[in-house]
Design a protein around this motif. Structure first.
Motif, PDB file in Angstrom:
ATOM      1  N   LEU A 226       0.828  -1.207   0.000  1.00  0.00           N
ATOM      2  CA  LEU A 226       0.000   0.000   0.000  1.00  0.00           C
ATOM      3  C   LEU A 226       0.859   1.253   0.000  1.00  0.00           C
ATOM      4  O   LEU A 226       2.005   1.235   0.464  1.00  0.00           O
ATOM      5  CB  LEU A 226      -0.897   0.019   1.239  1.00  0.00           C
ATOM      6  N   LYS A 227       0.279   2.344  -0.482  1.00  0.00           N
ATOM      7  CA  LYS A 227       0.946   3.645  -0.379  1.00  0.00           C
ATOM      8  C   LYS A 227       0.668   4.215   1.010  1.00  0.00           C
ATOM      9  O   LYS A 227      -0.477   4.429   1.384  1.00  0.00           O
ATOM     10  CB  LYS A 227       0.442   4.607  -1.450  1.00  0.00           C
ATOM     11  N   VAL A 228       1.722   4.426   1.748  1.00  0.00           N
ATOM     12  CA  VAL A 228       1.612   4.965   3.101  1.00  0.00           C
ATOM     13  C   VAL A 228       2.327   6.306   3.145  1.00  0.00           C
ATOM     14  O   VAL A 228       3.466   6.432   2.687  1.00  0.00           O
ATOM     15  CB  VAL A 228       2.237   3.996   4.133  1.00  0.00           C
ATOM     16  N   ASN A 229       1.660   7.323   3.692  1.00  0.00           N
ATOM     17  CA  ASN A 229       2.246   8.661   3.773  1.00  0.00           C
ATOM     18  C   ASN A 229       3.052   8.872   5.052  1.00  0.00           C
ATOM     19  O   ASN A 229       4.046   9.605   5.055  1.00  0.00           O
ATOM     20  CB  ASN A 229       1.142   9.721   3.685  1.00  0.00           C
ATOM     21  N   HIS A 230       2.596   8.252   6.136  1.00  0.00           N
ATOM     22  CA  HIS A 230       3.219   8.490   7.440  1.00  0.00           C
ATOM     23  C   HIS A 230       3.314   7.186   8.226  1.00  0.00           C
ATOM     24  O   HIS A 230       2.406   6.352   8.175  1.00  0.00           O
ATOM     25  CB  HIS A 230       2.394   9.491   8.267  1.00  0.00           C
ATOM     26  N   LEU A 231       4.405   7.034   8.978  1.00  0.00           N
ATOM     27  CA  LEU A 231       4.546   5.939   9.934  1.00  0.00           C
ATOM     28  C   LEU A 231       4.683   6.541  11.327  1.00  0.00           C
ATOM     29  O   LEU A 231       5.432   7.506  11.521  1.00  0.00           O
ATOM     30  CB  LEU A 231       5.788   5.095   9.659  1.00  0.00           C
TER      31      LEU A 231
END
Length: 297
Positions: A226-231
């Motif tokens: 998946l495309k994740v913007n923030h961790l």
């Protein structure tokens, strides 16, 4: 359990000097004495002090409270809980939660949190009551003044309440940023992460919540899918700097296109090197600012 007067100060928020005055003037507590004539307190003393603090926050004078029977004190507490102004609620809730938690009174513990949510909202209850409660529990646990069962009992009720509040929120729309929330493999103190989940969803952010004890390989799997913007992760427990540094390096190598946010034990985090690319969150205010102003990171 046995407590020193310094322990009572840390747990109740009342200075040792004040506790001594209350003992001398009003017979608020009658401590036991050690062979060296040092004050020693038990669970009964602690609960009585927490009751006194609660009623004092409600506006009752110490002299009046100390003249009442235990039953009269309990009746007043039940009456006053629904009549306090917002600025008096924090210490009242704290003292009541600790008392009922130590006694395993689930229904009373639940009702106090529910009332807090209704009066102050989930975010304010976490900021003003739950977080300070967790800090005090940590102090008590480290000094062996509560057993792990007490801590687990209270933490599990809080966990359920935060999950229920989060489930009541509306799912964010399709264009919202996506956050991946998790704790490292050796971390299981999940309440801060659960609250972050609530705050993110409240601010219309998408959340993939993995929870505690997550292997790095699992994070890699999500990022490849998946495309994740923030961790967002927490380093809560005490650990060697080298161990923390190695973990952050592994995480950084995986996250070339997502912003890493790190919260938790500042004594560990401030010793880390080469973390200029990571957004280190020192407070709830920092976290909320990050959500609302992502371009300022």
């Amino acid at each position: 359990m046995s407590y020193t007067i310094s322990d009572l100060e840390r747990i109740s928020g009342i200075q040792s000097h004040t506790i001594r005055i209350w003992e001398h003037r009003y017979k608020a507590l009658v401590p036991h004495r050690s062979q060296g004539n040092t004050r020693v307190y038990d669970d009964g003393h602690l609960k009585k002090l927490l009751n006194i603090v609660s009623l004092n926050e409600s506006g009752y004078k110490i002299s009046k409270i100390c003249s009442l029977s235990d039953q009269a004190v309990e009746e007043l507490l039940a009456e006053q809980q629904s009549n306090l102004s917002d600025d008096k609620l924090t210490e009242f809730y704290l003292s009541r939660l600790i008392k009922h938690g130590l006694s395993y009174h689930e229904s009373e513990f639940n009702s106090i949190i529910e009332e807090g949510f209704q009066k102050l909202g989930v975010a304010q209850v976490y900021r003003r009551v739950i977080y300070p409660l967790l800090v005090r529990l940590g102090i008590m646990w480290r000094k062996n003044h509560i057993c792990p069962a007490h801590e687990h009992f209270m933490a599990n009720i809080i966990r359920k309440k935060l999950c229920a509040a989060t489930n009541d929120l509306v799912s964010p729309d399709g264009d919202s940023p996506t956050w991946l929330l998790f704790l490292p493999e050796d971390e299981d103190h999940e309440i801060g992460l659960l609250f972050a989940d609530y705050i993110l969803r409240l601010n219309n952010q998408k959340v993939i919540y993995l929870g505690s004890k997550v292997p790095v390989e699992s994070i890699k799997n999500v990022l490849s899918t998946l495309k994740v913007n923030h961790l967002l992760t927490f380093l809560v427990g005490a650990r060697l700097t080298n161990s923390a540094q190695k973990y952050i390096a592994e995480l950084s190598a995986l996250c070339m296109s997502a912003q890493i946010h790190l919260a938790g034990n500042q004594q560990v985090i401030t010793k880390l090197k080469h973390i200029g690319h990571i957004n280190c969150l020192k407070s709830l205010d920092d976290f909320e600012f990050t959500i609302q102003h992502p371009n300022h990171i």
